[in-house]
Design a protein around this motif. Structure first.
Motif, short mmCIF file in Angstrom:
data_model
loop_
_atom_site.label_atom_id
_atom_site.label_comp_id
_atom_site.label_asym_id
_atom_site.label_seq_id
_atom_site.Cartn_x
_atom_site.Cartn_y
_atom_site.Cartn_z
N CYS A 146 0.86 -1.19 0.00
CA CYS A 146 0.00 0.00 0.00
C CYS A 146 0.89 1.23 0.00
O CYS A 146 1.90 1.26 0.68
CB CYS A 146 -0.92 0.05 1.22
N CYS A 166 -2.11 6.75 4.73
CA CYS A 166 -3.05 7.37 5.67
C CYS A 166 -2.22 7.71 6.90
O CYS A 166 -1.37 6.91 7.32
CB CYS A 166 -4.18 6.41 6.00
N CYS A 175 -1.43 5.16 9.74
CA CYS A 175 -1.23 3.76 9.40
C CYS A 175 0.24 3.39 9.17
O CYS A 175 0.96 4.05 8.43
CB CYS A 175 -2.02 3.42 8.14
S1 SF4 Z 1 -5.30 2.36 6.13
FE1 SF4 Z 1 -3.19 1.71 5.76
S2 SF4 Z 1 -3.35 -0.11 4.46
FE2 SF4 Z 1 -5.32 0.99 4.38
S3 SF4 Z 1 -5.21 2.37 2.62
FE3 SF4 Z 1 -4.54 3.55 4.39
S4 SF4 Z 1 -2.32 3.30 4.43
FE4 SF4 Z 1 -3.12 1.68 3.12
#
Ligand code: SF4
Length: 380
Positions: free
Chosen positions: A125, A129, A132
């Protein structure tokens, strides 16, 4: 010293990778034991999404070391906190997941202890975010070749599985797009089976996918898990989420208007550093008004290395815990409301462990006499 056990923390992708590791070790002459006490070697497939998963992993390691059990640690916690772990537990062997999985076929032959089979089709990913840690632990974007997916599904169907759950770290980032992949699968596999998507981001739900859900009600489960995280634009902005509350609302309505009896489940983080009481009340109101069918509620977890880690937390833990309790209460109400809508209905289901079954639209039905394949259940 050939008895081994795998302890898995975390997501569906981790559970899938555990199956890959299990099949590999058995192929290399190890014997899988079902109880950790019987093992000479324990492989811990770790997770680091929350500080709680780190703590649980540490306490498991301490417990096993006190019994002189040899430990191989792999997974996201091993990736992010390698040095700290080796300092604290020098006798633990840390092997990065990519090293453990390289040179082995990335397809599984069975999915032990599960009635439904998870298949990992995507990894990595790069959305970052702000709360995260995943993009730091899984930073290589990867998509499984379509022919491998089709072969893997066919093999698992021949092995008695009927529901296949497609999973990934960021499923919507699958290179061809999810709808195109599904169309290919449905065009070549002509057996009694169905597919469920483990999760998808709101802005990866396009009309292609909605049309497919509408036209393939028996082969594509009418259930989507779409992470909202917050019902406040102020918080979503700070989370670096790529949509507004209104965008999300429009997509939910589009799905409800087009996909009959669809189940919509979601993730919510309570207590993000800048979340005010008003932001929380907006989230509560949004969840209740949009009638989700299940909520997964998480207290905010401060992850070192993420952008949010540097933000000032304006809410104390007891208030965050209260917000979590309020949403867990709401979750109960919404689950019952959704379930009650279908009482007396007959739906297509697959067997789960114990006398339970899972319907297409993600209802768990109890006291069911098991049947093979996809069968009719009356919602009681
Ligand atoms: S929450 Fe984490 S794994 Fe999910 S899209 Fe956002 S950065 Fe990626």
């Amino acid at each position: 010293m050939k008895n081994f056990f795998i302890y898995t923390f975390g997501c569906k992708v981790n559970q899938y990778e555990t199956q890959l590791i299990r099949e590999q070790f058995i192929q290399n002459g190890y014997t899988y034991v079902n109880f950790i006490e019987e093992a000479d070697l324990v492989i811990i497939n770790s997770c680091t999404v929350t500080d709680q998963s780190d703590r649980q992993c540490n306490s498991l390691i301490s417990k096993l070391l006190s019994k002189n059990i040899k430990i191989i640690l792999t997974g996201c916690y091993a990736k992010i906190s390698n040095k700290k772990i080796l300092k604290e537990f020098p006798s633990v062997t840390v092997i990065q997941k990519n090293d453990l999985l390289k040179n082995i076929t990335q397809t599984i032959k069975s999915f032990d202890n599960h009635s439904r089979a998870f298949i990992k089709i995507q990894d990595g990913c790069n959305s970052f975010c702000s709360y995260c840690i995943v993009p730091y632990a899984r930073n290589i974007m990867w998509s499984k070749p379509i022919q491998d997916i089709i072969n893997e599904i066919s093999f698992l169907l021949d092995n008695g599985y009927t529901e296949i759950v497609l999973t990934g770290i960021h499923l919507g980032k699958y290179e061809t797009g999810i709808a195109n992949l599904l169309k290919q699968i449905f065009s070549v596999i002509n057996k009694d089976f169905r597919i469920r998507l483990s999760s998808i981001e709101m802005n990866e739900i396009d009309n292609n996918l909605i049309e497919l859900m509408k036209n393939e009600p028996l082969r594509l489960c009418n259930h989507l898990h779409i992470s909202l995280q917050s019902g406040s634009d102020n918080v979503l902005k700070q989370m670096n989420r790529k949509y507004t509350v209104d965008d999300f609302h429009k997509t939910l309505n589009n799905l409800k208007n087009n996909v009959k009896d669809i189940a919509l489940t979601t993730d919510i983080i309570c207590g993000f550093p800048n979340e005010t009481e008003n932001d929380f009340n907006d989230t509560y109101k949004f969840l209740n008004e949009n009638k989700f069918s299940r909520l997964h509620v998480f207290p905010y977890s401060n992850r070192k290395g993420t952008k949010a880690y540097e933000m000032k937390q304006i809410t104390d833990q007891s208030e965050i815990n209260q917000r979590v309790s309020k949403l867990l209460e709401l979750d109960k109400i919404l689950r019952n409301e959704f379930y009650s809508k279908f009482i007396g209905n007959t739906r297509k289901a697959v067997a789960l462990r114990g006398n339970q079954a899972l319907t297409d639209n993600y209802l768990t039905i109890k006291n069911i006499r098991h049947q093979k394949g996809i069968f009719d259940v009356v919602i009681n």
